[in-house]
Design a protein around this motif. Structure first.
Motif, PDB file in Angstrom:
ATOM      1  N   GLN A   1      10.528 -66.236  75.026  1.00  0.00           N
ATOM      2  CA  GLN A   1      10.019 -66.402  73.657  1.00  0.00           C
ATOM      3  C   GLN A   1      11.038 -65.908  72.636  1.00  0.00           C
ATOM      4  O   GLN A   1      11.222 -66.507  71.568  1.00  0.00           O
ATOM      5  CB  GLN A   1       8.709 -65.622  73.511  1.00  0.00           C
ATOM      6  CG  GLN A   1       8.049 -65.827  72.140  1.00  0.00           C
ATOM      7  CD  GLN A   1       6.759 -65.029  72.047  1.00  0.00           C
ATOM      8  OE1 GLN A   1       6.630 -63.943  72.584  1.00  0.00           O
ATOM      9  NE2 GLN A   1       5.796 -65.581  71.336  1.00  0.00           N
TER      10      GLN A   1
ATOM     11  N   LYS B   1       5.869 -61.422  83.210  1.00  0.00           N
ATOM     12  CA  LYS B   1       5.615 -61.084  81.808  1.00  0.00           C
ATOM     13  C   LYS B   1       6.925 -60.874  81.060  1.00  0.00           C
ATOM     14  O   LYS B   1       7.104 -61.356  79.948  1.00  0.00           O
ATOM     15  CB  LYS B   1       4.749 -59.827  81.731  1.00  0.00           C
ATOM     16  CG  LYS B   1       3.312 -60.053  82.160  1.00  0.00           C
ATOM     17  CD  LYS B   1       2.573 -58.765  82.375  1.00  0.00           C
ATOM     18  CE  LYS B   1       2.367 -57.996  81.108  1.00  0.00           C
ATOM     19  NZ  LYS B   1       1.544 -56.784  81.329  1.00  0.00           N
TER      20      LYS B   1
ATOM     21  N   HIS C   1      -1.388 -71.989  78.609  1.00  0.00           N
ATOM     22  CA  HIS C   1      -0.989 -70.797  77.863  1.00  0.00           C
ATOM     23  C   HIS C   1      -1.880 -70.669  76.629  1.00  0.00           C
ATOM     24  O   HIS C   1      -2.134 -71.657  75.931  1.00  0.00           O
ATOM     25  CB  HIS C   1       0.461 -70.891  77.381  1.00  0.00           C
ATOM     26  CG  HIS C   1       1.475 -70.807  78.479  1.00  0.00           C
ATOM     27  ND1 HIS C   1       2.147 -69.645  78.795  1.00  0.00           N
ATOM     28  CD2 HIS C   1       1.934 -71.754  79.337  1.00  0.00           C
ATOM     29  CE1 HIS C   1       2.987 -69.873  79.790  1.00  0.00           C
ATOM     30  NE2 HIS C   1       2.883 -71.146  80.141  1.00  0.00           N
TER      31      HIS C   1
ATOM     32  N   LYS D   1       0.152 -62.650  74.118  1.00  0.00           N
ATOM     33  CA  LYS D   1      -0.119 -63.661  75.133  1.00  0.00           C
ATOM     34  C   LYS D   1      -1.390 -63.281  75.880  1.00  0.00           C
ATOM     35  O   LYS D   1      -1.480 -62.196  76.455  1.00  0.00           O
ATOM     36  CB  LYS D   1       1.065 -63.764  76.103  1.00  0.00           C
ATOM     37  CG  LYS D   1       2.319 -64.346  75.471  1.00  0.00           C
ATOM     38  CD  LYS D   1       3.427 -64.461  76.504  1.00  0.00           C
ATOM     39  CE  LYS D   1       4.678 -65.084  75.892  1.00  0.00           C
ATOM     40  NZ  LYS D   1       4.477 -66.473  75.506  1.00  0.00           N
TER      41      LYS D   1
ATOM     42  N   ARG E   1      -1.283 -66.892  80.679  1.00  0.00           N
ATOM     43  CA  ARG E   1       0.136 -67.128  80.924  1.00  0.00           C
ATOM     44  C   ARG E   1       0.346 -68.161  82.036  1.00  0.00           C
ATOM     45  O   ARG E   1       0.445 -67.807  83.215  1.00  0.00           O
ATOM     46  CB  ARG E   1       0.819 -65.810  81.317  1.00  0.00           C
ATOM     47  CG  ARG E   1       0.628 -64.670  80.320  1.00  0.00           C
ATOM     48  CD  ARG E   1       1.014 -63.338  80.953  1.00  0.00           C
ATOM     49  NE  ARG E   1       0.834 -62.214  80.052  1.00  0.00           N
ATOM     50  CZ  ARG E   1       1.775 -61.728  79.244  1.00  0.00           C
ATOM     51  NH1 ARG E   1       2.980 -62.264  79.243  1.00  0.00           N
ATOM     52  NH2 ARG E   1       1.535 -60.700  78.465  1.00  0.00           N
ATOM     53  N   GLY E   2       0.377 -69.421  81.680  1.00  0.00           N
ATOM     54  CA  GLY E   2       0.761 -70.468  82.615  1.00  0.00           C
ATOM     55  C   GLY E   2      -0.177 -70.670  83.789  1.00  0.00           C
ATOM     56  O   GLY E   2       0.260 -70.747  84.940  1.00  0.00           O
TER      57      GLY E   2
ATOM     58  N   ASP F   1      -4.082 -59.500  83.720  1.00  0.00           N
ATOM     59  CA  ASP F   1      -3.129 -59.559  82.606  1.00  0.00           C
ATOM     60  C   ASP F   1      -2.787 -61.000  82.213  1.00  0.00           C
ATOM     61  O   ASP F   1      -1.642 -61.310  81.898  1.00  0.00           O
ATOM     62  CB  ASP F   1      -1.843 -58.806  82.952  1.00  0.00           C
ATOM     63  CG  ASP F   1      -2.049 -57.303  83.005  1.00  0.00           C
ATOM     64  OD1 ASP F   1      -3.007 -56.819  82.372  1.00  0.00           O
ATOM     65  OD2 ASP F   1      -1.267 -56.613  83.671  1.00  0.00           O
ATOM     66  N   GLY F   2      -3.797 -61.875  82.234  1.00  0.00           N
ATOM     67  CA  GLY F   2      -3.585 -63.257  81.812  1.00  0.00           C
ATOM     68  C   GLY F   2      -2.895 -64.141  82.822  1.00  0.00           C
ATOM     69  O   GLY F   2      -2.603 -65.300  82.540  1.00  0.00           O
ATOM     70  N   LEU F   3      -2.618 -63.610  84.014  1.00  0.00           N
ATOM     71  CA  LEU F   3      -1.983 -64.391  85.074  1.00  0.00           C
ATOM     72  C   LEU F   3      -2.985 -64.667  86.188  1.00  0.00           C
ATOM     73  O   LEU F   3      -3.862 -63.839  86.474  1.00  0.00           O
ATOM     74  CB  LEU F   3      -0.785 -63.639  85.657  1.00  0.00           C
ATOM     75  CG  LEU F   3       0.429 -63.471  84.747  1.00  0.00           C
ATOM     76  CD1 LEU F   3       1.409 -62.482  85.360  1.00  0.00           C
ATOM     77  CD2 LEU F   3       1.114 -64.815  84.508  1.00  0.00           C
TER      78      LEU F   3
ATOM     79  N   SER G   1      -2.143 -67.941  73.248  1.00  0.00           N
ATOM     80  CA  SER G   1      -1.653 -66.756  72.542  1.00  0.00           C
ATOM     81  C   SER G   1      -2.424 -66.596  71.248  1.00  0.00           C
ATOM     82  O   SER G   1      -2.864 -67.579  70.647  1.00  0.00           O
ATOM     83  CB  SER G   1      -0.160 -66.886  72.221  1.00  0.00           C
ATOM     84  OG  SER G   1       0.611 -66.987  73.399  1.00  0.00           O
TER      85      SER G   1
ATOM     86  N   GLN H   1       8.641 -64.270  80.435  1.00  0.00           N
ATOM     87  CA  GLN H   1       8.021 -65.034  79.352  1.00  0.00           C
ATOM     88  C   GLN H   1       8.396 -64.436  77.994  1.00  0.00           C
ATOM     89  O   GLN H   1       8.643 -65.165  77.034  1.00  0.00           O
ATOM     90  CB  GLN H   1       6.504 -65.069  79.543  1.00  0.00           C
ATOM     91  CG  GLN H   1       6.072 -65.929  80.720  1.00  0.00           C
ATOM     92  CD  GLN H   1       4.569 -65.894  80.932  1.00  0.00           C
ATOM     93  OE1 GLN H   1       3.856 -65.217  80.199  1.00  0.00           O
ATOM     94  NE2 GLN H   1       4.097 -66.611  81.918  1.00  0.00           N
ATOM     95  N   GLU H   2       8.397 -63.109  77.912  1.00  0.00           N
ATOM     96  CA  GLU H   2       8.723 -62.463  76.647  1.00  0.00           C
ATOM     97  C   GLU H   2      10.178 -62.716  76.260  1.00  0.00           C
ATOM     98  O   GLU H   2      10.501 -62.966  75.099  1.00  0.00           O
ATOM     99  CB  GLU H   2       8.435 -60.966  76.755  1.00  0.00           C
ATOM    100  CG  GLU H   2       6.941 -60.659  76.772  1.00  0.00           C
ATOM    101  CD  GLU H   2       6.629 -59.276  77.299  1.00  0.00           C
ATOM    102  OE1 GLU H   2       7.590 -58.537  77.636  1.00  0.00           O
ATOM    103  OE2 GLU H   2       5.445 -58.928  77.377  1.00  0.00           O
TER     104      GLU H   2
END
Length: 256
Positions: free
Chosen positions: A253, A246, A14, A21, A24-25, A206-208, A16, A249-250
């Protein structure tokens, strides 16, 4: 014959920045001695992931090992080459002087310098100032500066951007030759047609990490020989799960 150890391993990665973010994982492995393509649209996290691998990006959570060591470890400085999107060379120096300068940091010999320049096809321009070269030639000087140390792992951030089709083809031929001699290459691109040059692909969105697969598997899974169409099909298929991941995860958090 036992298989080579993995060149890169990421577990639960991860990243950020502030509250945004970026990655993401991520979980993946990059095999040694092969070309792995890091593919995805702009803003998918490709450059951030490369910065993590070379040790210049802080990790929020998770681990990344490179050549058996934590990413960014001091001993890796001579084993990992990094070519950024912007060419990192001195415009007022000649091609040879640039490569010799960067090679001096790694104890490179004159033969190493000549070999790196030859590897990118700039022998006839070795004495020419970098400022006087074309855009494609200028980018190749930056690549030569990375090659002079004979890195075990070469990380290239969109190295073919702005190059004409002939130069792109020549560059991929050189990458293939390097992999054949044992160098591991991680090459990012947002041009899906370049996926066909890679042994393995990491598809980011998207970060995945959407998938890790071969070009053949991409075509099969996306039901098209056109790899761009195949990638778009995969995106449409997994889009609901991306949105769900997403949101999860949000929410995690917020409640933590």
């Amino acid at each position: 014959m036992s298989p080579l150890p993995a060149a890169i391993e990421a577990t639960g990665l991860h990243v950020s920045r502030s509250r945004t973010k970026i990655l993401r994982g991520l979980n993946f492995t990059v095999d040694a001695g092969r070309i792995t393509g890091l593919l995805g649209p702009s803003g998918s996290g490709k450059t951030t992931l490369m910065r993590v691998i070379v040790g210049v990006q802080r990790v929020t959570r998770g681990t990344v090992t490179v050549l058996g060591r934590p990413a960014g470890s001091a001993p890796l400085r001579h084993d990992v080459g990094y070519v950024t999107q912007g060419a990192s060379v001195y415009a007022d120096l000649s091609v040879e002087a640039n490569v010799r300068y960067f090679g001096a940091m790694h104890g490179a010999t004159a033969a190493d310098v000549a070999e790196a320049i030859a590897a990118v096809g700039l022998e006839s321009l070795a004495r020419q100032k970098a400022a006087d070269l074309s855009g494609g030639q200028f980018s190749r000087v930056s690549l030569a500066c990375a090659l002079v140390a004979h890195p075990q792992l070469l990380v290239l951030d969109e190295p073919t951007v702005g190059l004409d089709p002939v130069l792109r083809a020549e560059l991929w031929e050189r990458f293939a030759a390097m992999a054949a001699t044992g160098t591991t290459l991680l090459v990012s691109s947002h041009v899906m047609e370049e996926a066909s040059h890679c042994s393995s692909l990491l598809l980011l969105r998207d970060g995945l990490l959407l998938a890790q697969l071969t070009p053949t598997e991409l075509a099969q899974r996306g039901r098209s020989e056109d790899l761009e169409r195949a990638f778009l099909t995969i995106i449409k298929t997994v889009e609901p799960s991306i949105d769900g991941a997403k949101r999860g995860q949000e929410e995690s958090q917020v409640t933590s």
